[in-house]
Design a protein around this motif. Structure first.
Motif, short mmCIF file in Angstrom:
data_model
loop_
_atom_site.label_atom_id
_atom_site.label_comp_id
_atom_site.label_asym_id
_atom_site.label_seq_id
_atom_site.Cartn_x
_atom_site.Cartn_y
_atom_site.Cartn_z
N ALA A 202 0.85 -1.19 0.00
CA ALA A 202 0.00 0.00 0.00
C ALA A 202 0.88 1.24 0.00
CB ALA A 202 -0.91 -0.01 1.22
N ALA A 203 0.43 2.28 -0.70
CA ALA A 203 1.25 3.48 -0.91
C ALA A 203 1.69 4.12 0.41
CB ALA A 203 0.50 4.48 -1.77
N ASN A 204 0.88 3.97 1.47
CA ASN A 204 1.21 4.62 2.75
C ASN A 204 1.91 3.68 3.73
OD1 ASN A 204 -0.84 2.91 3.32
ND2 ASN A 204 -2.21 4.43 4.25
N ARG A 218 9.56 1.82 -7.50
CA ARG A 218 8.25 1.89 -6.83
C ARG A 218 7.18 1.20 -7.66
NH1 ARG A 218 7.55 5.04 -2.23
NH2 ARG A 218 5.31 5.21 -2.49
N SER A 219 7.35 1.26 -8.98
CA SER A 219 6.36 0.63 -9.87
C SER A 219 6.31 -0.88 -9.65
CB SER A 219 6.69 0.93 -11.33
OG SER A 219 7.96 0.42 -11.64
N ALA A 220 7.38 -1.45 -9.07
CA ALA A 220 7.38 -2.90 -8.81
C ALA A 220 6.90 -3.22 -7.40
CB ALA A 220 8.79 -3.46 -9.01
N LEU A 221 6.69 -2.19 -6.59
CA LEU A 221 6.36 -2.41 -5.18
C LEU A 221 4.96 -1.97 -4.79
CD1 LEU A 221 9.66 -0.97 -3.64
CD2 LEU A 221 8.97 -3.38 -3.54
N VAL A 222 4.55 -0.80 -5.30
CA VAL A 222 3.36 -0.13 -4.75
C VAL A 222 2.15 -0.29 -5.66
CG1 VAL A 222 2.40 2.11 -4.11
CG2 VAL A 222 4.77 1.57 -3.54
N ALA A 223 1.02 -0.66 -5.04
CA ALA A 223 -0.24 -0.72 -5.78
C ALA A 223 -1.30 0.05 -5.00
CB ALA A 223 -0.68 -2.17 -5.97
N GLU A 224 -2.19 0.67 -5.75
CA GLU A 224 -3.30 1.41 -5.12
C GLU A 224 -4.29 0.44 -4.48
OE1 GLU A 224 -3.32 4.75 -4.92
OE2 GLU A 224 -1.37 4.62 -5.91
N GLY A 225 -5.30 1.00 -3.85
CA GLY A 225 -6.37 0.17 -3.28
C GLY A 225 -5.84 -0.79 -2.24
N HIS A 252 1.77 -12.71 -2.54
CA HIS A 252 1.10 -11.53 -2.00
C HIS A 252 1.64 -11.19 -0.63
CE1 HIS A 252 -1.23 -14.34 0.44
NE2 HIS A 252 -1.49 -15.02 -0.67
N GLY A 253 1.19 -10.06 -0.10
CA GLY A 253 1.60 -9.62 1.23
C GLY A 253 1.01 -10.53 2.30
N TYR A 254 1.65 -10.54 3.48
CA TYR A 254 1.27 -11.47 4.55
C TYR A 254 -0.18 -11.31 5.01
CZ TYR A 254 1.61 -7.50 7.69
OH TYR A 254 1.38 -6.30 8.29
N ASN A 255 -0.76 -10.12 4.74
CA ASN A 255 -2.13 -9.88 5.23
C ASN A 255 -3.16 -9.81 4.11
OD1 ASN A 255 -1.20 -7.61 4.08
ND2 ASN A 255 -1.55 -6.24 5.81
#
Ligand code: GLN
Length: 295
Positions: A202-204, A218-225, A252-255
């Motif tokens: 997440a961006a934040n 960042r384009s490989a790391l961050v997604a909106e929503g 995917h991320g752990y959560n």
């Protein structure tokens, strides 16, 4: 008269210097990092360093190692300094245009290999291939598969191609590279298997201001929503591109496991399953297009 600089320095002294600088700064593993940076400067791999700890290093090489220690102490990832990262059974070239392959992504390779029969000509697509680490690892293990790596970044695809070339003469042959946004350029019912480690942070997320990720694209790391938007697009496109019975496997991320299972179910996928990584965190989720042909 100034005493003249010694021409040679013992490896053990150089290693101690590196360890001291790195433990005071960025590195979680100062000894491992210092050895990798010394290898980069001297050509002495870890085994040779261990076999001859008091061997003498020419001052010019020691200076190169010191320059590398300083970059690492400034936070730069070791993989970008030395230009490669080991993943699966190979060393992959990486640049600032590609994500650095992570050990947990080897789970994605393992699960994908379970789905690719050894002696059949199946089509496998890696979306967001980056350095090509996943696509090339699969292609080497399954020479009969047609593996296609896709990425929006042309710079990343240049690195992927270079990785394929540097594997010669064992380079896997049937690998193609496509530049485009996820799977939109692929034909319907084309693929037997789609794998993807898309951006999912997440961006934040404060994690973005820590460690190696600060230096990665960042384009490989961050997604909106909440980090889920790229999954939404990929799931929709993959549903069109996969053959009946075909599989989609994500990292995917752990959560994010629960959200992904819901998104896959909503899109019509079946046999949905999440698996954990070695740290016991949900890390991969897969779903299948119903094998009976009715989508
Ligand atoms: N696993 C990486 C990290 O959390 C992120 C990789 C990705 O966004 N695909 O550092």
């Amino acid at each position: 008269m100034k005493p003249s600089e010694p021409e040679l320095i013992p490896l053990s002294a150089l290693l101690a210097e590196g360890r001291a600088i790195l433990s005071a700064n960025t590195s979680a593993e100062p000894q491992v990092d210092a050895r990798l940076l010394i290898e980069h400067a001297t050509g002495l791999n870890r085994t040779r360093q261990l076999a001859n700890p008091d061997g003498l290093v020419p001052m010019a090489q020691a200076e190169q190692a010191r320059a590398a220690f300083a970059r690492r102490a400034g936070g730069e990832p070791v993989a970008y300094i030395v230009g490669y990262r080991s993943f699966w059974h190979h060393d992959f070239l990486v640049t600032k245009d590609t994500l650095i392959p992570r050990p947990e992504t080897e789970h994605l390779v393992e699960w994908a290999l379970d789905k690719i029969p050894l002696y059949q000509e199946v089509t496998v697509i890696d979306l967001g291939t980056g350095s090509g680490a996943i696509a090339l690892s699969l292609a080497i293990e399954r020479p009969n598969a047609l593996v296609i790596g896709c990425d929006l970044s042309r710079a990343a695809l240049r690195v992927a191609r270079a990785n394929q070339a540097q594997m010669a003469p064992n380079a896997p042959k049937p690998v193609g590279w496509i530049n485009g946004h996820w799977a939109c350029m692929l034909k319907a019912h084309r693929a037997d298997l789609i794998v993807s480690n898309p951006p999912y942070i997440a961006a934040n997320d404060p994690h973005l201001n820590q460690g190696d990720v600060r230096f990665e694209p960042r384009s490989a790391l961050v997604a909106e929503g909440e980090g889920l938007d790229d999954y939404r697009v990929i799931i929709e496109q993959a549903y069109r591109v996969l053959k009946p019975g075909g599989w989609l496997i994500f990292e995917h991320g752990y959560n994010q496991g629960e959200s992904l299972r819901a998104l896959l179910a909503e899109a019509g996928f079946v046999s949905i399953e999440t698996r954990q990584d070695l740290a016991g965190l949900p890390r991969n989720t897969a779903g299948q297009i119903a094998p009976n042909g009715t989508k």
